[in-house]
Design a protein around this motif. Structure first.
Motif, PDB file in Angstrom:
ATOM      1  N   ASN A   1      42.613  20.482  43.879  1.00 19.20           N
ATOM      2  CA  ASN A   1      43.347  19.586  42.973  1.00 19.20           C
ATOM      3  C   ASN A   1      44.747  19.277  43.502  1.00 19.20           C
ATOM      4  O   ASN A   1      45.433  18.393  42.991  1.00 19.20           O
ATOM      5  CB  ASN A   1      43.401  20.147  41.551  1.00 19.20           C
ATOM      6  CG  ASN A   1      44.211  21.440  41.441  1.00 19.20           C
ATOM      7  OD1 ASN A   1      45.011  21.786  42.312  1.00 19.20           O
ATOM      8  ND2 ASN A   1      44.000  22.159  40.352  1.00 19.20           N
ATOM      9  N   GLN A   2      45.178  20.009  44.548  1.00 16.15           N
ATOM     10  CA  GLN A   2      46.473  19.741  45.167  1.00 16.15           C
ATOM     11  C   GLN A   2      46.510  18.376  45.860  1.00 16.15           C
ATOM     12  O   GLN A   2      47.583  17.875  46.189  1.00 16.15           O
ATOM     13  CB  GLN A   2      46.805  20.835  46.179  1.00 16.15           C
ATOM     14  CG  GLN A   2      47.103  22.185  45.558  1.00 16.15           C
ATOM     15  CD  GLN A   2      48.376  22.156  44.722  1.00 16.15           C
ATOM     16  OE1 GLN A   2      49.440  21.794  45.210  1.00 16.15           O
ATOM     17  NE2 GLN A   2      48.260  22.542  43.465  1.00 16.15           N
ATOM     18  N   LEU A   3      45.354  17.780  46.068  1.00 17.91           N
ATOM     19  CA  LEU A   3      45.314  16.431  46.654  1.00 17.91           C
ATOM     20  C   LEU A   3      46.094  15.437  45.806  1.00 17.91           C
ATOM     21  O   LEU A   3      46.621  14.445  46.322  1.00 17.91           O
ATOM     22  CB  LEU A   3      43.857  15.964  46.797  1.00 17.91           C
ATOM     23  CG  LEU A   3      43.010  16.654  47.880  1.00 17.91           C
ATOM     24  CD1 LEU A   3      41.557  16.233  47.762  1.00 17.91           C
ATOM     25  CD2 LEU A   3      43.550  16.333  49.264  1.00 17.91           C
TER      26      LEU A   3
ATOM     27  N   ILE B   1      47.680  21.866  53.019  1.00 15.08           N
ATOM     28  CA  ILE B   1      47.251  23.221  53.399  1.00 15.08           C
ATOM     29  C   ILE B   1      46.399  23.828  52.288  1.00 15.08           C
ATOM     30  O   ILE B   1      45.317  24.372  52.534  1.00 15.08           O
ATOM     31  CB  ILE B   1      48.474  24.118  53.685  1.00 15.08           C
ATOM     32  CG1 ILE B   1      49.177  23.663  54.975  1.00 15.08           C
ATOM     33  CG2 ILE B   1      48.062  25.576  53.808  1.00 15.08           C
ATOM     34  CD1 ILE B   1      50.544  24.285  55.175  1.00 15.08           C
ATOM     35  N   THR B   2      46.883  23.734  51.059  1.00 19.04           N
ATOM     36  CA  THR B   2      46.141  24.297  49.930  1.00 19.04           C
ATOM     37  C   THR B   2      44.783  23.627  49.784  1.00 19.04           C
ATOM     38  O   THR B   2      43.761  24.304  49.632  1.00 19.04           O
ATOM     39  CB  THR B   2      46.940  24.122  48.623  1.00 19.04           C
ATOM     40  OG1 THR B   2      48.227  24.680  48.789  1.00 19.04           O
ATOM     41  CG2 THR B   2      46.233  24.802  47.462  1.00 19.04           C
ATOM     42  N   ALA B   3      44.766  22.295  49.836  1.00 17.08           N
ATOM     43  CA  ALA B   3      43.507  21.561  49.689  1.00 17.08           C
ATOM     44  C   ALA B   3      42.570  21.843  50.855  1.00 17.08           C
ATOM     45  O   ALA B   3      41.353  21.971  50.670  1.00 17.08           O
ATOM     46  CB  ALA B   3      43.792  20.063  49.585  1.00 17.08           C
ATOM     47  N   GLY B   4      43.119  21.957  52.060  1.00 14.69           N
ATOM     48  CA  GLY B   4      42.305  22.238  53.235  1.00 14.69           C
ATOM     49  C   GLY B   4      41.657  23.606  53.160  1.00 14.69           C
ATOM     50  O   GLY B   4      40.467  23.766  53.481  1.00 14.69           O
ATOM     51  N   ILE B   5      42.428  24.588  52.738  1.00 16.81           N
ATOM     52  CA  ILE B   5      41.873  25.931  52.564  1.00 16.81           C
ATOM     53  C   ILE B   5      40.812  25.910  51.464  1.00 16.81           C
ATOM     54  O   ILE B   5      39.774  26.562  51.560  1.00 16.81           O
ATOM     55  CB  ILE B   5      42.984  26.945  52.230  1.00 16.81           C
ATOM     56  CG1 ILE B   5      43.934  27.100  53.430  1.00 16.81           C
ATOM     57  CG2 ILE B   5      42.390  28.302  51.860  1.00 16.81           C
ATOM     58  CD1 ILE B   5      45.174  27.910  53.123  1.00 16.81           C
ATOM     59  N   GLY B   6      41.074  25.120  50.415  1.00 16.82           N
ATOM     60  CA  GLY B   6      40.098  24.986  49.339  1.00 16.82           C
ATOM     61  C   GLY B   6      38.784  24.416  49.834  1.00 16.82           C
ATOM     62  O   GLY B   6      37.708  24.936  49.519  1.00 16.82           O
ATOM     63  N   LEU B   7      38.850  23.345  50.633  1.00 20.25           N
ATOM     64  CA  LEU B   7      37.630  22.742  51.173  1.00 20.25           C
ATOM     65  C   LEU B   7      36.923  23.709  52.118  1.00 20.25           C
ATOM     66  O   LEU B   7      35.689  23.753  52.171  1.00 20.25           O
ATOM     67  CB  LEU B   7      37.976  21.441  51.903  1.00 20.25           C
ATOM     68  CG  LEU B   7      36.783  20.600  52.385  1.00 20.25           C
ATOM     69  CD1 LEU B   7      35.850  20.256  51.232  1.00 20.25           C
ATOM     70  CD2 LEU B   7      37.281  19.327  53.068  1.00 20.25           C
ATOM     71  N   PHE B   8      37.708  24.495  52.852  1.00 21.55           N
ATOM     72  CA  PHE B   8      37.148  25.517  53.738  1.00 21.55           C
ATOM     73  C   PHE B   8      36.372  26.546  52.922  1.00 21.55           C
ATOM     74  O   PHE B   8      35.265  26.954  53.291  1.00 21.55           O
ATOM     75  CB  PHE B   8      38.285  26.188  54.510  1.00 21.55           C
ATOM     76  CG  PHE B   8      37.838  27.144  55.591  1.00 21.55           C
ATOM     77  CD1 PHE B   8      36.625  26.984  56.244  1.00 21.55           C
ATOM     78  CD2 PHE B   8      38.658  28.201  55.964  1.00 21.55           C
ATOM     79  CE1 PHE B   8      36.224  27.857  57.249  1.00 21.55           C
ATOM     80  CE2 PHE B   8      38.280  29.080  56.965  1.00 21.55           C
ATOM     81  CZ  PHE B   8      37.055  28.909  57.609  1.00 21.55           C
ATOM     82  N   LEU B   9      36.939  26.958  51.787  1.00 18.11           N
ATOM     83  CA  LEU B   9      36.257  27.913  50.917  1.00 18.11           C
ATOM     84  C   LEU B   9      34.973  27.310  50.346  1.00 18.11           C
ATOM     85  O   LEU B   9      33.953  28.006  50.242  1.00 18.11           O
ATOM     86  CB  LEU B   9      37.172  28.347  49.780  1.00 18.11           C
ATOM     87  CG  LEU B   9      38.323  29.283  50.143  1.00 18.11           C
ATOM     88  CD1 LEU B   9      39.182  29.567  48.918  1.00 18.11           C
ATOM     89  CD2 LEU B   9      37.799  30.588  50.717  1.00 18.11           C
ATOM     90  N   VAL B  10      35.019  26.036  49.995  1.00 19.92           N
ATOM     91  CA  VAL B  10      33.814  25.373  49.487  1.00 19.92           C
ATOM     92  C   VAL B  10      32.716  25.400  50.547  1.00 19.92           C
ATOM     93  O   VAL B  10      31.545  25.709  50.256  1.00 19.92           O
ATOM     94  CB  VAL B  10      34.118  23.922  49.072  1.00 19.92           C
ATOM     95  CG1 VAL B  10      32.824  23.168  48.766  1.00 19.92           C
ATOM     96  CG2 VAL B  10      35.031  23.889  47.848  1.00 19.92           C
TER      97      VAL B  10
ATOM     98  N   ILE C   1      32.971  28.857  45.841  1.00 18.42           N
ATOM     99  CA  ILE C   1      32.844  27.398  45.677  1.00 18.42           C
ATOM    100  C   ILE C   1      33.789  26.891  44.588  1.00 18.42           C
ATOM    101  O   ILE C   1      34.534  25.925  44.787  1.00 18.42           O
ATOM    102  CB  ILE C   1      31.386  27.016  45.337  1.00 18.42           C
ATOM    103  CG1 ILE C   1      30.469  27.288  46.542  1.00 18.42           C
ATOM    104  CG2 ILE C   1      31.300  25.541  44.927  1.00 18.42           C
ATOM    105  CD1 ILE C   1      28.988  27.173  46.210  1.00 18.42           C
ATOM    106  N   ILE C   2      33.779  27.544  43.438  1.00 19.93           N
ATOM    107  CA  ILE C   2      34.617  27.105  42.320  1.00 19.93           C
ATOM    108  C   ILE C   2      36.099  27.275  42.651  1.00 19.93           C
ATOM    109  O   ILE C   2      36.924  26.408  42.345  1.00 19.93           O
ATOM    110  CB  ILE C   2      34.251  27.881  41.034  1.00 19.93           C
ATOM    111  CG1 ILE C   2      32.814  27.568  40.625  1.00 19.93           C
ATOM    112  CG2 ILE C   2      35.211  27.532  39.898  1.00 19.93           C
ATOM    113  CD1 ILE C   2      32.280  28.448  39.509  1.00 19.93           C
ATOM    114  N   THR C   3      36.441  28.381  43.294  1.00 11.80           N
ATOM    115  CA  THR C   3      37.834  28.604  43.682  1.00 11.80           C
ATOM    116  C   THR C   3      38.311  27.509  44.623  1.00 11.80           C
ATOM    117  O   THR C   3      39.412  26.968  44.474  1.00 11.80           O
ATOM    118  CB  THR C   3      37.986  29.974  44.365  1.00 11.80           C
ATOM    119  OG1 THR C   3      37.630  31.000  43.446  1.00 11.80           O
ATOM    120  CG2 THR C   3      39.418  30.191  44.826  1.00 11.80           C
ATOM    121  N   GLY C   4      37.483  27.173  45.603  1.00  9.92           N
ATOM    122  CA  GLY C   4      37.842  26.111  46.538  1.00  9.92           C
ATOM    123  C   GLY C   4      38.043  24.777  45.847  1.00  9.92           C
ATOM    124  O   GLY C   4      38.977  24.026  46.149  1.00  9.92           O
ATOM    125  N   ALA C   5      37.164  24.477  44.887  1.00 12.19           N
ATOM    126  CA  ALA C   5      37.283  23.217  44.140  1.00 12.19           C
ATOM    127  C   ALA C   5      38.597  23.168  43.365  1.00 12.19           C
ATOM    128  O   ALA C   5      39.270  22.129  43.308  1.00 12.19           O
ATOM    129  CB  ALA C   5      36.095  23.068  43.193  1.00 12.19           C
TER     130      ALA C   5
END
Length: 436
Positions: free
Chosen positions: A362-364, A146-155, A354-358
């Motif tokens: 890291n939760q991956l 979930i965290t990584a997915g939201i991160g990629l969404f933000l990117v 972009i940076i926040t999403g990246a």
């Protein structure tokens, strides 16, 4: 645990009263709150534009957007002491407009009634043990997904705002035009923010400020601001408490309530699980989100949710409710300067997102890649959230796939009752969403 980690843990547990008394903390939280506000400030413009297609007047829904965000941030700050910004949610506003009103043919007044009923159910879940049961039923691998997915969404959102990606002629996405002034400004902002960030400077806020100033100097202005002033607030009562419950017992109304409830509960739960620096604050943050969601329907806008852009504030050092309080006060100030928000271009906001999403991706590393039944459901969440532009859709596929794969692998003993229930509910949500 090193010194930096100990300091972060102490900041996460800091009560609001103590945070206000510490000058260093106040400075950090103010910067975080302002950064988070600017990262999500586009909602003041975008949300009314989407609700316009539902029939809600743009010059009035601007006030509904700002006031609901202001109230939500203050509730989150004082009640939950969490650095989370609440605003009308992207995705749920699209469901409100394009599914409930446009596709189902209901009025915007009926859509507001659906929002209110869905939020009441959300409040019931948030203030009972159901929230704890559902939260504990989420496997750790899915939480990381979930965290990584939201991160990629933000990117993806950040790259679009920077115009570094665009819809391709022969592909889904293509590289944007690198000769456009707005794109070059975004690249400048990204390089500047990265440079400041890696040097442990308050890069997000400074990056937004400097990039905005450069944009003004070069005449780069890309936000279409509604023609509205503070004086128009005298007509705002025209959309307050206008929910129409006349058709509350009809099948379309009930189906819409079910789907919206699923979006509100699980999108908020998933996002809070993904970005909260202190898991101990989850329950009160979840409660604050539910109450604000209910109030937003009365105030005349689609439901509020925890903004994914809150992660920008958290990465800027936000750890207490003071961050959300500052963001809320910024929403209050914006009432008087709505046209001026146009001078903060998308290109200035994009680098922070972009940076926040990246950082969230890291939760991956927490996902066990050697266990297919573990990582594939998380993989579905990670890719489908950005590909469908819907957090709830990504969650649905991941939560449905998880029990199926565990059963197929003969490891159903790893499943809990909550896991089965969540999988079934999300399956119902997918089916009903397809039928609506």
């Amino acid at each position: 645990m090193d010194k930096l980690q100990r300091e972060e843990e102490a900041a996460n547990r800091l009560p609001l009263r103590e945070a206000i008394r510490d000058k260093a903390t106040v400075k950090r939280e103010i910067i975080a709150g302002i950064t988070g506000f600017f990262a999500i400030s586009y909602i003041i413009i975008v949300n009314p534009m989407i609700l316009k297609d539902a029939g809600i007047p743009t010059d009035l829904s601007v006030f509904a957007t700002i006031i609901s965000s202001l109230i939500g941030c203050l509730i989150m700050g004082f009640w939950a002491n969490a650095p989370v910004i609440l605003t009308p949610g992207m995705g749920v506003n699209a469901f409100f407009t394009y599914t409930v009103v446009v596709a189902m043919g209901l009025s915007w007044q009926e859509a507001l009634a659906i929002s209110i009923v869905s939020s009441i159910i959300y409040v019931i879940i948030a203030f009972t043990k159901l929230s704890e049961i559902l939260a504990k039923g989420i496997p750790e691998t899915l939480k990381a997904g979930i965290t990584a997915g939201i991160g990629l969404f933000l990117v993806e959102i950040g790259l679009e705002k920077a115009q570094l990606i665009q819809q391709g002629k022969n592909s889904i996405l293509a590289l944007g035009d690198l000769t456009k002034p707005a794109t070059l400004l975004a690249l400048f902002g990204l390089l500047l923010t990265l440079f400041l960030f890696v040097r442990n400077v308050s890069g997000f806020f400074i990056g937004i400020l400097v990039t905005s100033v450069v944009g003004i100097l070069f005449g780069i202005k890309d936000q279409a601001s509604p023609s509205v002033g503070i004086g128009d607030i005298t007509r705002y009562s025209g959309i307050v408490a206008k929910g129409n419950f006349d058709n509350a017992l009809t099948i379309p109304f009930v189906l819409a309530v079910f789907s919206m409830t699923m979006i509100l509960v699980f999108e908020s739960m998933g996002l809070l699980e993904g970005i909260m620096p202190n898991p101990g604050k989850f329950k009160k943050a979840f409660q604050a989100s539910s109450v604000t969601s209910f109030l937003s329907g009365i105030l005349g806008t689609s439901p509020t949710v925890a903004a994914a852009e809150s992660a920008s504030a958290i990465e800027s050092g936000g750890r207490t409710g003071l961050t959300s309080i500052v963001a809320g006060l910024m929403f209050a100030v914006s009432l008087f300067f709505i046209p001026l928000l146009a001078f903060v271009p998308q290109a200035a906001i994009a680098p922070v997102i972009i940076i926040t999403g990246a950082l969230m991706m890291n939760q991956l590393s927490r996902i066990n890649m050697f266990d297919f039944s573990d990582w594939f459901p998380a993989f579905l969440i990670v890719v489908l959230i950005p590909f469908t532009s819907s957090i709830s859709t990504g969650l649905a596929f991941g939560f449905v796939a998880y029990p199926i794969l565990k059963i197929a692998a003969g490891r159903q003993h790893e499943l809990t009752v909550a896991t089965y229930v969540l999988g079934f509910l999300f399956l119902c949500d997918l089916v009903l969403s397809a039928l609506l």
